[in-house]
Design a protein around this motif. Structure first.
Motif, short mmCIF file in Angstrom:
data_model
loop_
_atom_site.label_atom_id
_atom_site.label_comp_id
_atom_site.label_asym_id
_atom_site.label_seq_id
_atom_site.Cartn_x
_atom_site.Cartn_y
_atom_site.Cartn_z
N MET A 258 0.90 -1.01 0.00
CA MET A 258 -0.28 -0.07 0.04
C MET A 258 1.21 0.77 -0.17
SD MET A 258 -1.34 1.63 3.38
CE MET A 258 -1.21 2.71 3.20
N ARG A 259 0.11 2.62 -0.51
CA ARG A 259 0.92 3.35 -0.19
C ARG A 259 0.43 4.42 1.38
NH1 ARG A 259 5.37 4.05 -3.39
NH2 ARG A 259 5.64 3.83 -5.26
N ILE A 260 1.04 5.77 1.07
CA ILE A 260 0.36 6.19 2.66
C ILE A 260 -1.21 6.44 2.52
CG2 ILE A 260 0.56 7.82 4.08
CD1 ILE A 260 3.62 6.73 3.82
N TYR B 35 -7.03 -3.08 11.41
CA TYR B 35 -6.08 -2.57 10.30
C TYR B 35 -4.67 -3.18 10.08
CZ TYR B 35 -8.00 1.65 11.99
OH TYR B 35 -9.96 2.60 11.70
N SER B 36 -4.54 -3.24 8.80
CA SER B 36 -3.40 -4.60 8.54
C SER B 36 -2.59 -3.88 7.49
CB SER B 36 -4.48 -5.70 7.49
OG SER B 36 -3.46 -5.98 7.11
N PRO B 37 -1.40 -3.23 8.27
CA PRO B 37 -0.44 -1.88 7.09
C PRO B 37 -0.01 -3.01 6.69
CG PRO B 37 -0.06 -2.19 9.77
CD PRO B 37 -0.71 -3.50 9.56
N ARG B 38 1.02 -2.46 5.27
CA ARG B 38 1.36 -3.08 4.10
C ARG B 38 2.22 -2.17 3.68
NH1 ARG B 38 -1.86 -6.30 4.54
NH2 ARG B 38 -4.33 -7.00 3.50
N TYR B 39 4.05 -3.62 2.86
CA TYR B 39 4.71 -2.31 2.90
C TYR B 39 5.32 -2.66 1.38
CZ TYR B 39 9.64 -2.05 1.78
OH TYR B 39 10.98 -1.48 1.94
N ASP C 158 -6.21 7.76 12.81
CA ASP C 158 -5.37 8.42 12.56
C ASP C 158 -3.91 7.55 13.05
OD1 ASP C 158 -6.80 10.82 11.74
OD2 ASP C 158 -7.14 11.06 13.54
N ALA C 159 -4.17 6.68 14.06
CA ALA C 159 -3.21 6.48 14.11
C ALA C 159 -2.72 5.80 13.56
CB ALA C 159 -2.82 5.66 16.07
N ALA C 160 -3.45 4.46 13.11
CA ALA C 160 -2.86 3.24 12.05
C ALA C 160 -2.17 4.10 10.55
CB ALA C 160 -4.56 2.38 12.26
N ALA C 161 -2.47 5.31 10.21
CA ALA C 161 -2.14 5.93 9.28
C ALA C 161 -0.53 6.32 9.70
CB ALA C 161 -2.58 6.59 8.53
N ALA C 162 -0.63 6.90 10.62
CA ALA C 162 1.00 7.12 11.44
C ALA C 162 1.94 5.71 11.26
CB ALA C 162 0.66 7.67 12.82
N PHE C 163 1.93 5.35 12.25
CA PHE C 163 2.41 3.46 12.46
C PHE C 163 2.59 3.04 11.15
CE2 PHE C 163 1.08 3.47 16.41
CZ PHE C 163 2.00 3.15 17.51
#
Length: 209
Positions: free
Chosen positions: A4-6, A32-36, A176-181
């Motif tokens: 993902m992008r930001i 929330y599942s962050p991507r790289y 907001d926290a998920a986007a910052a992480f």
């Protein structure tokens, strides 16, 4: 306390029921599942000949959870009611690291320690922080960890480094926290991959290979 992008598609927009309270009321939350996403020049570097395993990061009981943690004051840990991570923080970080190495295009032999891969090096991580911290009333996504690269042929640590990421959050909500992480992880993972390749190459052959 995996692409993902930001942008806020980093959230798996699943609204789930939280654990029932004593009254039987269920509070919804988002997972929330962050991507790289690798950098555009990641695949331009030369591939390496060695193989690498990544240990599950060691963390305190407070961090070994899928709950999103927030520290409104030093030493006081609370959780976001509206959000959870898709996995515990150590397992999520390990999966993201493996993906980051795979996406680099530089290494074929990469996997978790439990995968049974006959590796030349292992990457061990002590996770110290993975929570939102408030400074002067403003929330920041903070990740702090120590990484150690071990040469498995002699069972010796060849390199160690502390990595830190600190990204301000746009607001006080879980989203907001998920986007910052996500921003913090994008920067830290790229740094960790580059450092590991640099140290692995520098120490490759030191044991008579």
């Amino acid at each position: 306390m995996i692409r993902m992008r930001i942008c806020l598609p980093l959230a798996i927009a699943l609204v789930l029921g939280a654990c029932s309270s004593l009254t039987g009321r269920r509070e919804p939350f988002t997972v929330y599942s962050p991507r790289y996403t690798p950098t555009s020049d990641a695949a331009k570097a030369q591939p390496v000949q060695w193989q690498l395993t990544i240990d599950t990061p060691l963390a305190s009981d407070a961090l070994d959870t899928s709950r999103m943690l927030v520290m409104p004051s030093p030493g006081a840990i609370e959780t976001y009611k509206g959000g959870r991570w898709a996995d515990t923080m150590p397992l999520m970080l390990r999966a993201l690291l493996i993906q980051a190495f795979q996406d680099s295009g530089r290494i074929e032999g990469i996997g978790a320690t439990a995968s049974g891969l006959h590796a030349d090096f292992s990457l061990a991580i002590d996770l110290h922080d993975f929570e939102t911290q408030y400074r002067d009333g403003a929330p920041h996504a903070v990740i702090r960890l120590n990484a150690k690269l071990t040469d498995l042929s002699v069972n010796r640590v060849r390199a160690a480094r502390m990595f830190e990421a600190d990204e301000p959050a746009a607001g006080a909500q879980a989203a907001d926290a998920a986007a910052a992480f996500q921003r913090a992880l994008d920067k830290m993972l790229a740094q960790m991959v580059a450092w590991t390749f640099e140290q692995g190459q520098a120490n490759w052959g030191n044991s008579g290979r």
